[in-house]
Design an enzyme around this catalytic site. Structure first.
Site, short mmCIF file in Angstrom:
data_model
loop_
_atom_site.label_atom_id
_atom_site.label_comp_id
_atom_site.label_asym_id
_atom_site.label_seq_id
_atom_site.Cartn_x
_atom_site.Cartn_y
_atom_site.Cartn_z
N LEU A 151 0.85 -1.20 0.00
CA LEU A 151 0.00 0.00 0.00
C LEU A 151 0.89 1.25 0.00
O LEU A 151 0.89 2.03 0.94
CB LEU A 151 -0.94 -0.01 1.21
CG LEU A 151 -2.14 0.93 1.08
CD1 LEU A 151 -3.14 0.39 0.06
CD2 LEU A 151 -2.83 1.13 2.43
N GLY A 152 1.66 1.41 -1.09
CA GLY A 152 2.50 2.60 -1.25
C GLY A 152 1.77 3.62 -2.10
O GLY A 152 0.54 3.72 -2.06
N ARG A 153 2.54 4.35 -2.90
CA ARG A 153 1.93 5.41 -3.73
C ARG A 153 0.90 4.84 -4.68
O ARG A 153 -0.22 5.34 -4.79
CB ARG A 153 3.05 6.15 -4.50
CG ARG A 153 3.96 6.98 -3.61
CD ARG A 153 5.19 7.44 -4.35
NE ARG A 153 6.05 6.32 -4.67
CZ ARG A 153 7.33 6.19 -4.27
NH1 ARG A 153 7.89 7.14 -3.56
NH2 ARG A 153 8.03 5.13 -4.61
N ILE A 154 1.25 3.75 -5.39
CA ILE A 154 0.32 3.17 -6.37
C ILE A 154 -0.80 2.41 -5.66
O ILE A 154 -1.98 2.55 -6.01
CB ILE A 154 1.09 2.26 -7.35
CG1 ILE A 154 2.05 3.12 -8.21
CG2 ILE A 154 0.14 1.46 -8.24
CD1 ILE A 154 3.02 2.32 -9.06
N ILE A 228 0.31 -5.75 -11.07
CA ILE A 228 0.88 -4.60 -11.81
C ILE A 228 2.18 -4.16 -11.13
O ILE A 228 2.72 -3.10 -11.44
CB ILE A 228 -0.10 -3.41 -11.93
CG1 ILE A 228 -0.64 -2.99 -10.57
CG2 ILE A 228 -1.23 -3.70 -12.88
CD1 ILE A 228 0.19 -1.99 -9.88
N ARG A 230 5.62 -6.32 -10.06
CA ARG A 230 6.71 -6.89 -10.84
C ARG A 230 6.44 -8.37 -11.04
O ARG A 230 5.94 -9.05 -10.13
CB ARG A 230 8.06 -6.76 -10.10
CG ARG A 230 8.77 -5.46 -10.31
CD ARG A 230 9.38 -5.32 -11.71
NE ARG A 230 10.10 -4.07 -11.86
CZ ARG A 230 9.57 -2.93 -12.31
NH1 ARG A 230 8.31 -2.87 -12.67
NH2 ARG A 230 10.31 -1.84 -12.42
N ASP A 254 0.05 -7.57 -15.83
CA ASP A 254 0.70 -6.56 -16.68
C ASP A 254 2.20 -6.78 -16.71
O ASP A 254 2.90 -6.18 -17.52
CB ASP A 254 0.39 -5.16 -16.15
CG ASP A 254 0.98 -4.05 -17.01
OD1 ASP A 254 0.80 -4.11 -18.24
OD2 ASP A 254 1.63 -3.13 -16.46
N GLU A 259 10.34 -10.76 -18.89
CA GLU A 259 9.82 -9.94 -20.00
C GLU A 259 10.88 -9.73 -21.07
O GLU A 259 12.06 -9.60 -20.74
CB GLU A 259 9.37 -8.58 -19.45
CG GLU A 259 8.20 -8.73 -18.48
CD GLU A 259 7.80 -7.42 -17.81
OE1 GLU A 259 8.33 -6.36 -18.19
OE2 GLU A 259 6.97 -7.49 -16.91
N HIS A 277 3.03 -5.05 -20.12
CA HIS A 277 3.66 -4.04 -19.25
C HIS A 277 3.37 -2.62 -19.75
O HIS A 277 4.29 -1.87 -20.09
CB HIS A 277 5.18 -4.29 -19.18
CG HIS A 277 5.80 -3.68 -17.95
ND1 HIS A 277 6.88 -4.25 -17.31
CD2 HIS A 277 5.51 -2.56 -17.24
CE1 HIS A 277 7.22 -3.50 -16.26
NE2 HIS A 277 6.39 -2.46 -16.20
#
Ligand code: NAP
Length: 318
Positions: A151-154, A228, A230, A254, A259, A277
């Site tokens: 639960l950080g910025r994103i 979304i 990593r 995503d 990748e 991504h």
């Protein structure tokens, strides 16, 4: 000893705005991969801009390196701890992409649960007129409870959006926060408490394969996994098994472990919704990321002060 004149190392496949911004200020050496820099060029490099793997060995080879300005908020491809030890500043691009990535997380959740990409394909391939309506979806967003891992910025932006969808939100992160969402003390407890798990943590050793077979079992047969963060955070082989045998219901991804290579087994699964991504990949957001990366690089080389240092390097800021 005379100061080495600034010279920037960048991968040639790079955001065009970042290239233009950096080229306007400093000479740039373009390479296919960062570690392909020759020994004769290595000592002339004072900065790295953009993306690419920056190992401790590469940092040691670049004896005049002063700053690594990463294009992106996730910097797990850079050995930031080693850089900090050597006095090399590492910066990233936080905040300017959070809302964009959160929008895509919610879009991916809807795509996964309501099968919107498959329904569109049904129309485009003429099946609506030929064979009739797209089948009713077995899953719905209604009545779901969502757990956010990180639960950080994103993660916070995702939580705000889910509130507007009338979905209860809980979370697990390293630290409990002063937020109106329920905290679970472990990832497994979070997976047990919800039926929808959204991954928004960084990559790196601490989170590698943390979404494993146990966590997927805890999520359960109605479970939906959205990633979304990593690709390395999810044990991809365990996820493929869980999607194939009904341990969980569906997944929306995503990001992937290796990748741009996506396992064929994942592509073949009808209950996986897959994106290449693209969560931050709009012109406006990539421009903002390019500007912040360039501004960081210029500010550090000219003024010895970075705008958004990564936590490992914050103490280097004057
Ligand atoms: P952030 O603000 O640093 O938030 C990260 C969150 O993850 C924090 O809540 C943190 O916990 C938690 N966390 C970190 N390590 C953890 C661990 N070992 N165990 C449990 N929780 C842990 O980062 P952000 O700006 O939200 O970005 C998050 C990640 O999203 C990036 O690192 C990047 O990998 C990914 N991302 C993906 C895309 C895309 O295109 N798909 C775009 C941008 C970013 P605490 O708060 O307790 O410290």
């Amino acid at each position: 000893m005379p100061e080495t004149a600034p010279r920037v190392l960048m991968q040639s496949r790079m955001n065009e705005r970042l290239k233009a911004r950096v080229e306007a200020e400093f000479p740039v050496l373009y390479v296919d991969r960062l570690d392909a820099v020759s020994d004769s060029d290595a000592s002339s490099i004072t900065a790295i801009a953009g993306w690419g793997d920056v190992s401790s060995a590469l940092i040691d080879r670049l004896t005049n390196l002063k700053v690594i300005a990463n294009f992106g908020v996730g910097y797990d491809a850079i050995d930031a701890g080693h850089a900090a030890q050597k006095g090399v500043m590492v910066t990233n691009t936080p905040d300017v992409l959070s809302a964009e990535v959160a929008d895509v997380a919610v879009g991916l959740l809807l795509n996964t649960v309501r099968e919107l990409p498959r329904a569109e394909t049904h129309l485009r391939e003429g099946n609506w007129a030929r064979a009739g309506a797209y089948p009713l979806t077995g899953l719905t967003l209604r009545g779901r409870s969502v757990g956010i891992y990180g639960l950080g910025r994103i993660g916070m932006e995702i939580a705000k959006r889910l509130a507007a969808f009338d979905l209860p939100v809980s979370y697990y992160a390293r630290h409990r926060k002063d937020v109106p969402y329920a905290y679970e003390a472990s990832l497994e407890a979070l997976a047990r408490a919800v039926d929808t798990l959204i991954v928004a943590v960084p990559g790196g050793a601490a989170t590698e394969k943390s979404v494993d077979a146990e966590v997927l079992r805890a999520l359960g047969p109605q479970g939906v996994l959205i990633n979304i963060g990593r690709g390395t955070v999810v044990d991809e082989a365990a996820l493929i098994d869980a999607l194939a045998d009904g341990t969980i219901a569906a997944a929306g991804l995503d990001v992937f472990a290796n990748e741009p290579h996506v396992p064929q087994a994942l592509i073949d699964l009808p209950n996986a919704s897959l994106l290449p991504h693209v969560a931050s990949a709009s012109v406006a957001t990539r421009d903002a990321m390019a500007d912040l990366a360039a501004d960081n690089l210029i500010a550090w080389l000219r003024k010895g002060r970075a705008l958004t240092p990564v936590p490992e390097c914050a103490h280097l800021n004057r």
